[in-house]
Design a protein around this motif. Sequence first.
Motif, PDB file in Angstrom:
ATOM      1  N   VAL A 268       0.833  -1.204   0.000  1.00 27.18           N
ATOM      2  CA  VAL A 268       0.000   0.000   0.000  1.00 27.18           C
ATOM      3  C   VAL A 268       0.863   1.247   0.000  1.00 27.18           C
ATOM      4  O   VAL A 268       0.623   2.205  -0.755  1.00 27.18           O
ATOM      5  CB  VAL A 268      -0.966  -0.006   1.208  1.00 27.18           C
ATOM      6  CG1 VAL A 268      -1.679   1.325   1.331  1.00 27.18           C
ATOM      7  CG2 VAL A 268      -1.955  -1.142   1.086  1.00 27.18           C
ATOM      8  N   GLU A 269       1.894   1.259   0.834  1.00 29.74           N
ATOM      9  CA  GLU A 269       2.788   2.415   0.888  1.00 29.74           C
ATOM     10  C   GLU A 269       3.504   2.618  -0.438  1.00 29.74           C
ATOM     11  O   GLU A 269       3.707   3.755  -0.891  1.00 29.74           O
ATOM     12  CB  GLU A 269       3.810   2.231   2.018  1.00 29.74           C
ATOM     13  CG  GLU A 269       3.232   2.339   3.417  1.00 29.74           C
ATOM     14  CD  GLU A 269       2.664   3.728   3.691  1.00 29.74           C
ATOM     15  OE1 GLU A 269       3.176   4.712   3.115  1.00 29.74           O
ATOM     16  OE2 GLU A 269       1.687   3.815   4.446  1.00 29.74           O
ATOM     17  N   LYS A 270       3.870   1.531  -1.079  1.00 24.27           N
ATOM     18  CA  LYS A 270       4.564   1.637  -2.365  1.00 24.27           C
ATOM     19  C   LYS A 270       3.655   2.250  -3.422  1.00 24.27           C
ATOM     20  O   LYS A 270       4.072   3.110  -4.216  1.00 24.27           O
ATOM     21  CB  LYS A 270       5.025   0.243  -2.810  1.00 24.27           C
ATOM     22  CG  LYS A 270       5.789   0.246  -4.136  1.00 24.27           C
ATOM     23  CD  LYS A 270       6.232  -1.156  -4.515  1.00 24.27           C
ATOM     24  CE  LYS A 270       6.968  -1.149  -5.862  1.00 24.27           C
ATOM     25  NZ  LYS A 270       7.410  -2.505  -6.258  1.00 24.27           N
ATOM     26  N   ILE A 271       2.385   1.817  -3.444  1.00 20.02           N
ATOM     27  CA  ILE A 271       1.432   2.360  -4.420  1.00 20.02           C
ATOM     28  C   ILE A 271       1.201   3.850  -4.156  1.00 20.02           C
ATOM     29  O   ILE A 271       1.203   4.669  -5.088  1.00 20.02           O
ATOM     30  CB  ILE A 271       0.102   1.586  -4.360  1.00 20.02           C
ATOM     31  CG1 ILE A 271       0.296   0.153  -4.864  1.00 20.02           C
ATOM     32  CG2 ILE A 271      -0.979   2.281  -5.184  1.00 20.02           C
ATOM     33  CD1 ILE A 271      -0.922  -0.732  -4.695  1.00 20.02           C
ATOM     34  N   LEU A 272       1.014   4.216  -2.888  1.00 16.97           N
ATOM     35  CA  LEU A 272       0.805   5.621  -2.557  1.00 16.97           C
ATOM     36  C   LEU A 272       1.993   6.478  -2.975  1.00 16.97           C
ATOM     37  O   LEU A 272       1.838   7.548  -3.571  1.00 16.97           O
ATOM     38  CB  LEU A 272       0.543   5.771  -1.055  1.00 16.97           C
ATOM     39  CG  LEU A 272      -0.830   5.310  -0.541  1.00 16.97           C
ATOM     40  CD1 LEU A 272      -0.862   5.317   0.985  1.00 16.97           C
ATOM     41  CD2 LEU A 272      -1.942   6.198  -1.077  1.00 16.97           C
TER      42      LEU A 272
END
Length: 780
Positions: A268-272
């Motif tokens: 999730v952090e990578k996508i954000l």
Amino acid sequence: MELPLSNPNTSDSHGLSSPKEGVKAENKSIIATLLAQSSRHLFGPTSAPKLPLKHQVVSIEGLISKLGYLKPAEIAEIKKAFHFSDNAHLGQYRHSGEPYITHPVAVAELCATWRLDAPSIMAALLHDVIEDTLCTKADLVDKFGSKVAELVEGLTKLDKLEFQSHAEAQAESFQKMFMAMARDVRVILVKLADRTHNMRTLDAVPMEKRRRVAAETIEIYAPIAHRLGLNIIYRDLQDLSFRYSMPMRFRVIEKAVKRARGNRKEMVEKILQTTRLAFAKLNVEVDLRGREKTLFSIYSKMRNKHLSFTQVLDVYAFRVTVSSIDECYRALGILHSMYKPMPGKFKDYIAIPKINGYQSLHTTLLGPSGVPVEFQIRTRDMHAVAESGVAAHWAYKDGSPDMSEVQNRAHQWLQSLIDIQDSSGDSQEFLEHVKIDLFPDAVYVFTPKGHIRALPRGATALDFAYSIHSDLGNTCVAVKINGLQLPLRSELKNGDIIEVVPSSNSQPNPGWLAFVRTGKARASIRHSLKTTHYAESLQLGERLLASALRQQAVDAGLLSPEIWEKLLHWTGDKTRDEACVNIALGRRSAQELAIRLKILIDEEGGATQMRLGASDWVTPPQEISSPHQRQAILVDGREGNSMSFQSCCHPIPGDNIIGYLGKGEGLQIHTNDCPLALRMLSKDNDKWVEVEWGKEINREFDVDLAIDTHQGKGVLARVASSVTSADSNILNVSMDDRYKEDAVTIRFTIQVADRLHLAKVMRSLRANHDVMRVTRTRTT
């Protein structure tokens, strides 16, 4: 409306301490002291020593802090309403032990987050005073004016003692609320805030009540919130209902989501991070947030698609908020350049908003490691509507021409409730129709002039006609979908263009009830059948009741007005005619009423000898048959829509027949060896009545034939000629291979006058050299 209530002293039906008796003597001094302290502490911090929950002073400091958008004079009126409600509920407590006034204050705070007007906040504080205290509507009119009193009265349940069952009381109360809501949408906004707080504090009530309240919430209140676009409340009510109705499943999924949250945090952090960087490079200002799907939505997906939790990959969704509509589509292009879109997973709710006014672009992309990722793209105004729906940017104005699109859509739906109310026979039927209209999905179609209309998924062309106007639906004889004439039952698809062909001579058909989808269509059809064919239904009902009275050996001469009045009080009907019509429509059992009348006559000792001279159906005493002799209802085919001949067996004169009283659909005629009728008879014997053909029948009846023929050119034409030569009309024809290349089966639906006419048709067919066998068929 307060649900989780406790009863420390004597209680009324709502579980509240009775205001008539007040609190116990030993509590009076404590409460007097607290009331004296309240002037110092009510609207500011208190340094009073900590008391038990039930003895603590309730402050509205939190509520007042949220009312900055109101005028000082309006806030003063709200404080006045608080004092009035606090005094009215004095001595009443919740199951948690808190003073009851904590509930109205919490409801008012929820309303304040929607920035509702002062009368709405006051109604929230006062919403239970009529129902649970000695306060009356007149008191509220005197203290706070008619607008506030009307809102509170609309939120007040009806007295359950007036009704025969909880279900009937609940339906009547819902009907009352819906009608108040149709007049003023603020009623349902306050009610949803009330129900939300009740659900958030449901832990204190017994398990059985939790499940009942949760079921009612998921069935009625959550769909209403969704229908009005209140998505935050909608998701909250869904999850809370799930938690209390299925506690074990809720806990299992909750634990699974917590585990997944840790496992997927890095993704999730990578996508954000990647997405924010991409937008920054192209100078597009966005607010990007990740959102976890609700537990109920995850459970629903697992249940509907038969998936395990590990197979539900899109637990997380991402919301992209931008400044304008142009930037929405630009953001969509940026996302599609980053990740591959999944085919068929893009929806443009900006161009065509959802039926509740919701607007966004939805796209599902293949994210890192091939995991599906959902993005929702919208403007800031769209986000406000998406979260708060009809309550977004709320400014209540009577008949305001400046209503937003979402408020206009809500207004149209609320007005449709009035149409359903006008067409419904009773409160339970009304509630049934409204539930049909609380649908989660819609199909969007167009009128010939290009106007878009939203209908529930599965709606038919006839539903479309009724959505335009009830009169158009009632007179509909044909429809054209995308230029092609198709049956009225044709299911609509997104983008269809529908043209309705009416006829002034057309009338609704009871068979339409089998396929219409919307509550408005069902209510309008039933209303038309009840009013247009009232005389037919009345006559049939009288005949059915007269037959039942003869079976009970009841002397109709003993049916005095007093006995009828007692019977009508027992049934809930307003007049004798209404009772007979309800018999014809299957809502009442003629046998049950006849038995009840016999009991009432026996209770009076048979002394009353008053005659009902105007009653054509009353059987004179000298004509009464021997006890329990069953006399059949005569059928001559001229009964109109109060009687229907069923397509499963197509009864015709000469067949042995039996009648079934379907609820709201009149008397249905079957052959007595119809497989469907035999199955229904074994399950519901009480609704069957004996029927016989009359002597004079002046109409034709449908019948199905299966004709096995040799293969060859022109066979269909020659077989059809044999049918028409016997003076029979062909309504429908279909063909299917039976012996591959050797033979074919032709299926006809034809019209005949009786069994003799049918025999003539079958002889004509058997004389045809192309025909090998002729059989009469029926649905199994």
